[in-house]
Enzyme design. Structure first.
Site, PDB file in Angstrom:
ATOM      1  CE  LYS A 162      -2.035  -0.572   3.201  1.00  0.00           C
ATOM      2  NZ  LYS A 162      -0.650  -0.920   3.603  1.00  0.00           N
TER       3      LYS A 162
ATOM      4  CB  SER B 104       0.016  -4.370   1.698  1.00  0.00           C
ATOM      5  OG  SER B 104       0.313  -3.425   2.717  1.00  0.00           O
TER       6      SER B 104
ATOM      7  CB  SER C  77       3.205  -2.280   2.961  1.00  0.00           C
ATOM      8  OG  SER C  77       2.963  -3.663   2.897  1.00  0.00           O
TER       9      SER C  77
HETATM   10  N1  GLN Z   1       4.768  -7.977   2.182  1.00  0.00           N
HETATM   11  C1  GLN Z   1       4.886  -7.965   3.616  1.00  0.00           C
HETATM   12  C2  GLN Z   1       3.906  -8.912   4.222  1.00  0.00           C
HETATM   13  O1  GLN Z   1       3.095  -9.433   3.508  1.00  0.00           O
HETATM   14  C3  GLN Z   1       4.760  -6.557   4.121  1.00  0.00           C
HETATM   15  C4  GLN Z   1       3.432  -6.111   4.457  1.00  0.00           C
HETATM   16  C5  GLN Z   1       3.376  -4.702   4.974  1.00  0.00           C
HETATM   17  O2  GLN Z   1       4.377  -3.972   5.029  1.00  0.00           O
HETATM   18  N2  GLN Z   1       2.193  -4.323   5.402  1.00  0.00           N
HETATM   19  O3  GLN Z   1       3.955  -9.170   5.396  1.00  0.00           O
END
Ligand code: GLN
Length: 485
Positions: free
Chosen positions: A78, A153, A177
């Site tokens: 990532k 994400s 994520s």
């Molecule tokens: N969807 C969650 C957020 O937007 C999780 C993001 C993540 O785990 N990086 O905060």
């Protein structure tokens, strides 16, 4: 190669038996990336020359009799992971041209293992999101149906592993994520115990929730990779002094005596009936493998998403303060004075979601609101942690759905402010409590993947890998792949 979807042990065998070299394997993935990535947007940067030189070095080690599970095997990361001299953007314009001066610890460990970095994956900007759509570089498409989202994400990592253009992909999980895209893309995703894997050199989102993990093809692969990237790190004071077990050699396929809890609150209103059915079928399969199943109750879980919605932006607002145009990243060309440098750099560089979180976080931490919001959220977080601790006195693991739905159509996140609330509600409590969890594919609903979440107590990675591995030995959902490329 007969299949685009070989697990690490199978790739290892091909390399050790000299059926393929690391350079050939790397070229295979690079060719496939060139062919498929334009329709998926899973990679922001492909590190072709770097990959080939790492593969060459791996082949030299193999020729001298070297072998180690990850030696010569490609992977992707990532774009949150700092990679020395390789563009690292967090999918934000504010870091559009950033070349880190050092590697994150996990990248260093993989380098030492002889792993081969194929490139950097697309993601939600600064990992803010559940759909991949907050990326400043366009979203990644789901290989099962390119009109649908991958989840986020770690969107590009999900698309890459599901499409067979990376055997595994490093990701971050702050509130689901890794598990969310694993579930929506039909692959295995591992979020570790807080403190199990070093976060040094990984762009911080919300530091009390952030964990480093990956998406891969099986629980057995997860066990192998974890052995190589976990452990205490002098550069990350939150890593624990616990020794890293040889997870892979201790994997079990028989779950006799295992006590499994099913938290009733995780079968939420609004869950797709087919998702619930497939998850309940998977629980029955796990019972057949010898586990005892009991229903448990975690009543404070329902507050998790609200607690997260306060703690996460608070920490985001302080972690993003350093992007000010002075030390690194984008710096505005249009400022008349220092204040304008800060304001215009941040205004030009950050996307809408990062700005929203900075505003919310700054608000809830400000004088007069801290006690009402942040402190209260931390107290409820304490209740959630205690509740899990109580549950784990009676059970070894908890099983839940990972996501209440299959992959939605792309664009839904933009128009529906509660999309993220629905997508993350089954994931965030593990981050609040620092628990390890694994998402494994457990079926297809209208041709789209569904995920089963296996949650363990802190440091209980062996249990979750065992349950995932036993399930994947008895079923073949993890062997189903989209017809792409
Ligand atoms: N969807 C969650 C957020 O937007 C999780 C993001 C993540 O785990 N990086 O905060």
């Amino acid at each position: 190669m007969d299949s685009e979807f070989l697990e690490i042990s199978e790739l290892r065998r091909l390399l050790d038996e000299k059926k393929i070299s690391s350079v050939e394997l790397t070229k295979h993935f690079l060719t496939r990336i060139a062919k498929i990535n334009p329709s998926l947007n899973a990679y922001l940067t492909v590190t072709e020359a770097h990959a080939l030189s790492q593969a060459q070095a791996a082949d030299e080690r193999i020729a001298k009799g070297g072998t180690a599970p990850l030696l010569g095997i490609p992977y992707a990361a990532k774009d949150m992971f700092l990679t020395k001299g390789i563009r690292t953007t967090a999918a934000s314009k504010i870091l559009d041209t950033y070349l880190p001066p050092y590697n994150s610890t996990v990248i260093e460990k993989l380098n030492a293992s002889g792993a081969v970095l194929l490139g950097k994956n697309n993601q939600d900007q600064f990992a803010h999101g559940s759909s991949g759509e907050s990326s400043a570089y366009g979203f990644a498409a789901n290989p099962w149906d390119t009109t649908r989202m991958t989840g986020g994400s770690t969107s590009g990592g999900g698309a890459a592993v599901a499409a067979g253009i990376a055997p595994y992909a490093l990701g971050t999980d702050t509130g689901g994520s890794i598990r969310n895209p694993a579930s929506l893309c039909g692959i295995t995703g591992y979020k570790p115990t807080y403190g199990r894997i070093s976060r040094y050199g990984v762009i911080a989102m919300a530091s009390s929730l952030d964990t480093i993990g990956f998406l891969c093809l099986s629980a057995a692969d997860a066990a192998v990779i974890t052995e190589y990237i976990a452990g205490q790190d002098a550069y990350d004071g939150t890593t624990g002094a616990k020794e890293v077990p040889t997870y892979h050699s201790q994997l079990k396929t028989d779950l006799k005596g295992l006590k499994v809890g099913i938290p009733k609150e995780y079968f939420v209103a609004g869950m797709e009936p087919d998702v619930e059915k497939l998850v309940r079928d998977a629980i029955k399969d796990i019972e057949k493998l010898g586990a005892t199943i009991t229903e448990v109750s975690l009543p404070n879980s329902k507050y998790g998403q609200m607690v997260y919605a306060i703690i996460c932006p608070s920490e985001v607002s302080s972690n993003l303060a350093k992007y000010d145009g002075i030390r690194f990243g984008h710096s505005t060309a249009n400022a008349e004075n220092l204040l304008e440098v800060y304001m215009k750099t941040r205004g030009e560089g950050f996307g809408a979601e990062a700005k929203r979180r900075i505003l919310t976080g700054t608000y809830v931490l400000s004088h007069g609101y801290y006690d009402a919001y942040y402190k209260k959220a931390q107290k409820i977080r304490g209740l959630i942690i205690n509740e899990f601790n109580e549950a784990f006195k009676n059970v070894d693991v908890l099983l839940t759905p990972t996501s209440p739905t299959v992959a939605p159509k792309s664009g839904v996140a933009k128009d529906d402010p509660i999309f993220a609330y629905i997508a993350d509600q089954l994931a965030v409590n593990c981050n609040l409590a620092g628990l390890p969890s694994l998402s494994v594919p457990c079926g297809l609903s209208q041709g789209l993947p569904v995920g089963l979440q296996i949650i363990g107590p802190q440091w209980g990675e062996q249990q979750i890998f065992n349950v995932g591995h036993a399930f994947q030995t008895a079923t073949d959902w993890h062997k189903k792949h989209p017809a792409i490329g």
